[in-house]
Write an enzyme that holds these catalytic residues in place. Structure first.
Site, mmCIF file in Angstrom:
data_model
loop_
_atom_site.group_PDB
_atom_site.id
_atom_site.type_symbol
_atom_site.label_atom_id
_atom_site.label_comp_id
_atom_site.label_asym_id
_atom_site.label_seq_id
_atom_site.Cartn_x
_atom_site.Cartn_y
_atom_site.Cartn_z
ATOM 1 N N GLU A 13 3.917 -6.200 3.795
ATOM 2 C CA GLU A 13 3.712 -5.495 5.076
ATOM 3 C C GLU A 13 4.864 -5.825 6.022
ATOM 4 O O GLU A 13 5.527 -6.856 5.879
ATOM 5 C CB GLU A 13 2.400 -5.977 5.722
ATOM 6 C CG GLU A 13 1.141 -5.503 5.028
ATOM 7 C CD GLU A 13 0.721 -4.090 5.430
ATOM 8 O OE1 GLU A 13 1.508 -3.398 6.118
ATOM 9 O OE2 GLU A 13 -0.382 -3.687 5.033
ATOM 10 N N ASP B 219 6.126 0.701 7.658
ATOM 11 C CA ASP B 219 4.759 0.373 7.188
ATOM 12 C C ASP B 219 4.342 1.354 6.112
ATOM 13 O O ASP B 219 3.723 2.366 6.415
ATOM 14 C CB ASP B 219 3.816 0.418 8.400
ATOM 15 C CG ASP B 219 2.420 -0.050 8.059
ATOM 16 O OD1 ASP B 219 2.218 -0.590 6.975
ATOM 17 O OD2 ASP B 219 1.528 0.138 8.893
ATOM 18 N N HIS C 290 3.141 2.784 12.684
ATOM 19 C CA HIS C 290 2.273 3.815 13.275
ATOM 20 C C HIS C 290 2.911 4.475 14.497
ATOM 21 O O HIS C 290 2.258 5.172 15.253
ATOM 22 C CB HIS C 290 0.889 3.256 13.666
ATOM 23 C CG HIS C 290 0.216 2.513 12.566
ATOM 24 N ND1 HIS C 290 -1.053 2.005 12.684
ATOM 25 C CD2 HIS C 290 0.601 2.209 11.308
ATOM 26 C CE1 HIS C 290 -1.391 1.400 11.553
ATOM 27 N NE2 HIS C 290 -0.397 1.512 10.705
ATOM 28 N N GLU D 185 -4.913 1.802 2.584
ATOM 29 C CA GLU D 185 -4.991 0.585 3.414
ATOM 30 C C GLU D 185 -5.203 0.934 4.879
ATOM 31 O O GLU D 185 -5.756 0.133 5.637
ATOM 32 C CB GLU D 185 -3.711 -0.240 3.249
ATOM 33 C CG GLU D 185 -3.764 -1.619 3.892
ATOM 34 C CD GLU D 185 -3.350 -1.640 5.355
ATOM 35 O OE1 GLU D 185 -3.633 -2.643 6.024
ATOM 36 O OE2 GLU D 185 -2.747 -0.656 5.840
ATOM 37 N N GLU D 186 -4.741 2.131 5.278
ATOM 38 C CA GLU D 186 -4.704 2.460 6.705
ATOM 39 C C GLU D 186 -6.036 2.989 7.234
ATOM 40 O O GLU D 186 -6.117 3.353 8.402
ATOM 41 C CB GLU D 186 -3.602 3.506 6.970
ATOM 42 C CG GLU D 186 -2.192 3.026 6.625
ATOM 43 C CD GLU D 186 -1.651 2.020 7.616
ATOM 44 O OE1 GLU D 186 -2.399 1.607 8.522
ATOM 45 O OE2 GLU D 186 -0.479 1.628 7.469
ATOM 46 N N ASP E 235 -0.161 4.298 0.975
ATOM 47 C CA ASP E 235 -0.505 5.319 1.975
ATOM 48 C C ASP E 235 0.198 5.075 3.306
ATOM 49 O O ASP E 235 0.729 3.991 3.574
ATOM 50 C CB ASP E 235 -2.032 5.378 2.189
ATOM 51 C CG ASP E 235 -2.610 4.098 2.767
ATOM 52 O OD1 ASP E 235 -2.182 3.002 2.356
ATOM 53 O OD2 ASP E 235 -3.485 4.186 3.641
ATOM 54 N N HIS F 213 0.836 -1.207 0.000
ATOM 55 C CA HIS F 213 0.000 0.000 0.000
ATOM 56 C C HIS F 213 0.865 1.249 0.000
ATOM 57 O O HIS F 213 1.929 1.296 0.626
ATOM 58 C CB HIS F 213 -1.006 -0.008 1.155
ATOM 59 C CG HIS F 213 -0.444 -0.038 2.542
ATOM 60 N ND1 HIS F 213 0.020 1.081 3.184
ATOM 61 C CD2 HIS F 213 -0.286 -1.061 3.421
ATOM 62 C CE1 HIS F 213 0.417 0.757 4.406
ATOM 63 N NE2 HIS F 213 0.265 -0.543 4.569
HETATM 64 ZN ZN LIG Z 1 0.703 -1.450 6.395
#
Ligand SMILES: [Zn+2]
Length: 357
Positions: A158, A99, A332, A129-130, A75, A73
């Site tokens: 991932e 990530d 994150h 995706e987030e 984003d 992903h």
């Molecule tokens: Zn991810």
């Protein structure tokens, strides 16, 4: 903007990770990064490139016996004083380093530099995706162009810290409701207290013994937890209603229907409604490309405990796993970073797996 994804950058997964991190792409703002990725892929003669929203797909069509997907992903979660990237020794810091732009870098690097992979390859660079599933690029493609996703095996890049995480657990949210009869708390014997009724629900949860299940050598550990509780009317009223939200994480040998039946068994005698469910995914390590992938990695897989987009492929009958250089514990996180050595190791692994025999 001049495209920072130059041929020199594309040739080096580390430089490419950094260049991708330095293109800001918080969820729903992926246009700039998708434009850069699309421009690169359209210039590669051995690929056919498509775009849907801010999701870019490129594929080889070499007539190979199997097709595999590499997906990442584009984003990130919102920035947190961690943009642009910085280097400290062998660590690259910044939003998306773990990530999962280091994983995206693998796919883009291989797409550009490997004209004759052992399998046909579909490369996915997808948006959103987030955030909520309805924005997810893979979800949108599955709705609009399901044929783009057809493959025998998929690797989602991932963060797994270089370990193969196979399948994923399902997740079900439900609300258990206890009911009573309202009364003035000064004359509480006229009422039935619904919050007191929740005691039995909580007792069953704290006594609950979660299953551990082993599938294809992967260990899945279930969990059932109260995650929210609400009830009460006023400071002088016996409450007539209490809601306990219960999250059940279930191993992929259970379907959502079986998970629900199990919840109903645990909370027998109580009103229960399911509010949200996402099926798990069996590890699916029996497919030939999956076995060859595991051989290239050379280490045993483990079960994925969270829910990931792996389950979207599983729902289409495509075995899928997670494999990426980032540390999932740093995803994150304001101190998000990735180890340069992990990026290089994983790139070498993927190259060993995909390079022509
Ligand atoms: Zn991810």
């Amino acid at each position: 903007m001049e495209n920072p994804l130059t041929p020199e950058v594309l040739a080096d997964p580390v430089a490419l990770t950094r260049a991708l991190v330095d293109i800001e792409s918080v969820s729903l703002h992926e246009k700039a990064i998708a434009d850069c990725v699309e421009e690169v892929l359209r210039g590669v003669p051995h690929l056919t490139t498509f775009r849907h929203g801010n999701t870019v797909m490129a594929r080889t069509d070499l007539g190979r016996a199997s097709r595999v997907v590499l997906a990442g992903h584009l984003d990130t979660v919102p920035l947190n004083n961690n943009f642009p990237s910085t280097m400290r020794g062998d660590l690259m810091y910044g939003c998306g380093t773990s990530d999962m732009k280091s994983g995206v870098a693998y796919a883009l690097h291989l797409a550009v530099t490997l004209p004759d992979p052992r399998y046909d390859v579909t490369y996915f660079f997808y948006e959103a995706e987030e955030i909520e599933s309805k924005y997810n690029g893979l979800f949108l493609v599955a709705e609009a162009h399901p044929e783009w996703l057809q493959a025998d095996f998929a690797v989602l890049l991932e963060p797994t810290y270089g370990i193969v995480e196979a399948g994923c657990q399902g997740t079900m949210r439900s609300v258990v409701t206890t009911t009573g009869v309202r009364a003035h708390s000064a004359r509480s014997w006229h009422g039935v207290n619904a919050i007191h009724g929740a005691g039995e629900v909580l007792r069953r949860l704290s006594a609950y013994e979660a299953r551990r299940v082993t599938i294809d050598g992967c260990d899945y550990r279930e969990g059932m937890n109260a995650v929210r509780i609400s009830g009460g009317v006023a400071g002088n009223v016996v409450p007539d209603r209490c809601e306990i939200e219960v999250n059940y994480r279930f191993a992929p040998d259970r379907t959502p229907a079986e998970a629900e039946a199990h919840l109903r068994e645990v909370f027998d005698g109580f009103e229960l409604r399911v509010t949200d469910v996402a099926a798990g995914a069996a590890p699916g390590l029996e497919a030939a490309p999956a076995k060859e992938f595991l051989a290239a990695v050379g280490a045993a897989p483990i079960g994925k405990l969270g829910w990931t987009d792996v389950a979207r492929f599983a729902a289409m009958g495509i075995p899928a796993l997670n494999f990426g250089p980032g540390d999932p514990n740093l995803a994150h996180h304001p101190d998000e970073h990735v180890e340069i050595g992990k990026i290089r190791d994983g790139a070498a692994t993927l190259h060993r797996w995909l390079a022509p025999a």
